[in-house]
Write an enzyme that holds these catalytic residues in place. Structure first.
Site, mmCIF file in Angstrom:
data_model
loop_
_atom_site.group_PDB
_atom_site.id
_atom_site.type_symbol
_atom_site.label_atom_id
_atom_site.label_comp_id
_atom_site.label_asym_id
_atom_site.label_seq_id
_atom_site.Cartn_x
_atom_site.Cartn_y
_atom_site.Cartn_z
ATOM 1 N N ASN A 54 0.825 -1.205 0.000
ATOM 2 C CA ASN A 54 0.000 0.000 0.000
ATOM 3 C C ASN A 54 0.859 1.255 0.000
ATOM 4 O O ASN A 54 1.902 1.307 0.650
ATOM 5 C CB ASN A 54 -0.928 0.015 1.221
ATOM 6 C CG ASN A 54 -1.880 -1.155 1.214
ATOM 7 O OD1 ASN A 54 -2.000 -1.839 0.205
ATOM 8 N ND2 ASN A 54 -2.554 -1.400 2.319
ATOM 9 N N VAL A 55 0.362 2.272 -0.693
ATOM 10 C CA VAL A 55 1.081 3.535 -0.759
ATOM 11 C C VAL A 55 0.378 4.594 0.092
ATOM 12 O O VAL A 55 0.762 5.750 0.098
ATOM 13 C CB VAL A 55 1.200 4.014 -2.233
ATOM 14 C CG1 VAL A 55 2.021 3.038 -3.063
ATOM 15 C CG2 VAL A 55 -0.168 4.242 -2.877
ATOM 16 N N ASP A 56 -0.679 4.190 0.816
ATOM 17 C CA ASP A 56 -1.562 5.178 1.456
ATOM 18 C C ASP A 56 -1.053 5.761 2.769
ATOM 19 O O ASP A 56 -1.610 6.747 3.270
ATOM 20 C CB ASP A 56 -2.980 4.599 1.643
ATOM 21 C CG ASP A 56 -3.019 3.319 2.485
ATOM 22 O OD1 ASP A 56 -2.147 3.127 3.351
ATOM 23 O OD2 ASP A 56 -3.950 2.501 2.265
ATOM 24 N N HIS A 80 5.979 -0.775 -2.748
ATOM 25 C CA HIS A 80 5.460 -0.027 -3.899
ATOM 26 C C HIS A 80 5.555 1.485 -3.700
ATOM 27 O O HIS A 80 4.906 2.246 -4.421
ATOM 28 C CB HIS A 80 4.016 -0.435 -4.212
ATOM 29 C CG HIS A 80 3.899 -1.824 -4.770
ATOM 30 N ND1 HIS A 80 2.707 -2.506 -4.867
ATOM 31 C CD2 HIS A 80 4.842 -2.667 -5.282
ATOM 32 C CE1 HIS A 80 2.926 -3.715 -5.400
ATOM 33 N NE2 HIS A 80 4.210 -3.831 -5.641
ATOM 34 N N CYS A 126 13.889 22.905 -9.252
ATOM 35 C CA CYS A 126 14.846 22.998 -10.374
ATOM 36 C C CYS A 126 14.124 23.197 -11.705
ATOM 37 O O CYS A 126 14.772 23.361 -12.734
ATOM 38 C CB CYS A 126 15.724 21.751 -10.421
ATOM 39 S SG CYS A 126 14.953 20.309 -11.212
ATOM 40 N N VAL A 165 -11.268 -11.296 2.961
ATOM 41 C CA VAL A 165 -12.706 -11.536 2.848
ATOM 42 C C VAL A 165 -13.021 -12.609 1.802
ATOM 43 O O VAL A 165 -14.079 -13.234 1.843
ATOM 44 C CB VAL A 165 -13.514 -10.245 2.517
ATOM 45 C CG1 VAL A 165 -13.570 -9.300 3.691
ATOM 46 C CG2 VAL A 165 -12.962 -9.532 1.292
HETATM 47 P P1 OAD Z 1 -6.206 -5.891 -4.582
HETATM 48 O O1 OAD Z 1 -7.229 -4.847 -4.811
HETATM 49 O O2 OAD Z 1 -5.715 -6.657 -5.753
HETATM 50 O O3 OAD Z 1 -6.740 -6.952 -3.544
HETATM 51 C C1 OAD Z 1 -7.393 -6.569 -2.368
HETATM 52 C C2 OAD Z 1 -7.679 -7.813 -1.581
HETATM 53 O O4 OAD Z 1 -8.220 -7.433 -0.337
HETATM 54 C C3 OAD Z 1 -8.666 -8.779 -2.237
HETATM 55 O O5 OAD Z 1 -8.159 -10.098 -2.164
HETATM 56 C C4 OAD Z 1 -9.931 -8.635 -1.385
HETATM 57 O O6 OAD Z 1 -10.641 -9.851 -1.274
HETATM 58 C C5 OAD Z 1 -9.334 -8.253 -0.054
HETATM 59 N N1 OAD Z 1 -10.197 -7.445 0.838
HETATM 60 C C6 OAD Z 1 -11.098 -6.488 0.512
HETATM 61 N N2 OAD Z 1 -11.638 -5.937 1.600
HETATM 62 C C7 OAD Z 1 -11.063 -6.568 2.659
HETATM 63 C C8 OAD Z 1 -11.208 -6.454 4.079
HETATM 64 N N3 OAD Z 1 -12.031 -5.563 4.653
HETATM 65 N N4 OAD Z 1 -10.459 -7.280 4.865
HETATM 66 C C9 OAD Z 1 -9.621 -8.188 4.316
HETATM 67 N N5 OAD Z 1 -9.462 -8.346 3.000
HETATM 68 C C10 OAD Z 1 -10.158 -7.541 2.174
HETATM 69 O O7 OAD Z 1 -5.003 -5.171 -3.798
HETATM 70 P P2 OAD Z 1 -3.485 -5.632 -3.659
HETATM 71 O O8 OAD Z 1 -3.383 -7.091 -3.486
HETATM 72 O O9 OAD Z 1 -2.889 -4.762 -2.628
HETATM 73 O O10 OAD Z 1 0.119 -2.107 -7.457
HETATM 74 O O11 OAD Z 1 -2.919 -5.240 -5.061
HETATM 75 C C11 OAD Z 1 -1.565 -5.396 -5.324
HETATM 76 C C12 OAD Z 1 -1.073 -4.304 -6.228
HETATM 77 O O12 OAD Z 1 -1.886 -4.228 -7.395
HETATM 78 C C13 OAD Z 1 -1.174 -2.904 -5.648
HETATM 79 O O13 OAD Z 1 -0.102 -2.573 -4.816
HETATM 80 C C14 OAD Z 1 -1.197 -2.059 -6.872
HETATM 81 C C15 OAD Z 1 -2.217 -2.834 -7.644
HETATM 82 O O14 OAD Z 1 -2.309 -2.632 -8.984
HETATM 83 C C16 OAD Z 1 0.582 -1.133 -8.236
HETATM 84 O O15 OAD Z 1 -0.053 -0.129 -8.479
HETATM 85 C C17 OAD Z 1 1.955 -1.395 -8.766
#
Ligand code: OAD
Length: 241
Positions: free
Chosen positions: A98-100, A115, A146, A210
């Site tokens: 996460n970048v948040d 990331h 710059c 989830v």
């Molecule tokens: P995703 O959006 O791909 O996945 C989010 C995950 O969180 C899913 O598996 C959901 O089922 C789960 N989820 C949703 N709500 C939840 C909750 N309340 N509790 C637990 N789980 C929950 O996000 P990332 O896996 O972080 O990269 O994605 C990876 C990368 O893809 C990101 O860092 C970003 C994105 O494109 C770049 O931008 C390079």
């Protein structure tokens, strides 16, 4: 749950990998899934070096929109539970895609941001990197002192991860006894590869999500539900500690 709690209580080295799902309960949209951002936007238009060189203003507008959402959100109980276990565990490493910045705001300190961070910017001319927490800029794309063009200091598709951060993440995963995999679809590599790496290095892997993921059958324990509810229960301090 009790079995997983015991593994955590007995472990001296713990690592966690988090993804967008941990911030979902804070109101920050995830990327995938029914309401994910990649349903509405195309990553190749917004999150690649090519997209930025084609239309830096459009990319910056998307980042400013996301900055606005994040600025208006707050860490949830899942972020706080991870900050709490960091204080109690002998060794704890938090690896986040996460970048948040919500982990920082919850009080986590040892964070490997594989990331990058949405609040950091980098100049394409002089290479200077700095923190800039503005949500609105007088012009887009914003400019460095710059005169060079600034970009978000995040990792886009097609770019390498920061090498020192990545090495530290791999080391933490190879040496941990328990690894928590929280709120990630685990489809984006190399970060997703940390899950099988932990498993092959002998760690107990606990997934909190989830939904099911490609690694749900590989992990030792899969907790199905929102991390804001499950992490505080899983990581609650043992009585007397
Ligand atoms: P995703 O959006 O791909 O996945 C989010 C995950 O969180 C899913 O598996 C959901 O089922 C789960 N989820 C949703 N709500 C939840 C909750 N309340 N509790 C637990 N789980 C929950 O996000 P990332 O896996 O972080 O990269 O994605 C990876 C990368 O893809 C990101 O860092 C970003 C994105 O494109 C770049 O931008 C390079």
């Amino acid at each position: 749950m009790q079995q997983a709690q015991q593994w955590i209580a007995e472990a001296s080295r713990i690592a966690a990998l988090t993804g967008a799902g941990i911030s979902a309960e804070s109101g920050v949209p995830t990327f995938r899934g029914a309401s994910g951002m990649w349903k509405r936007f195309r990553p190749e238009d917004l999150a690649t070096p090519g997209a930025f060189s084609r239309d830096p203003k459009l990319v910056w507008e998307w980042y400013c929109w996301r900055r606005g959402i994040i600025a208006g959100s707050a860490p949830n109980a899942g972020h706080f539970a991870l900050a709490g276990i960091e204080k109690r565990a002998a060794a704890f490493t938090l690896i986040t895609q996460n970048v948040d910045g919500l982990h920082d705001r919850a009080g986590s300190r040892n964070i490997l941001k594989v990331h990058g961070d949405i609040w950091d910017v980098r100049c394409l001319s002089c290479g200077r990197e700095e923190r800039d927490e503005r949500v609105e800029f007088p012009e887009l794309p914003p400019r460095c002192g710059c005169g060079g063009m600034l970009r978000p200091a995040v990792v886009w598709f097609g770019e390498g991860l920061p090498q020192d951060v990545w090495n530290a993440a791999e080391d933490a995963v190879r040496s941990c006894e328990v690894m928590l995999v929280v709120g990630t679809s685990a489809v984006v590599y190399p970060a997703a590869g940390l899950v099988p790496l932990a498993k092959s290095a002998g760690a107990k892997v606990i997934e909190i999500n989830v939904d099911e993921t490609q690694f749900s059958s590989l992990v030792d324990f899969s907790l199905r539900g929102p991390s804001g509810e499950l992490l505080p229960r899983l990581l609650q301090p043992a009585a007397g500690s």
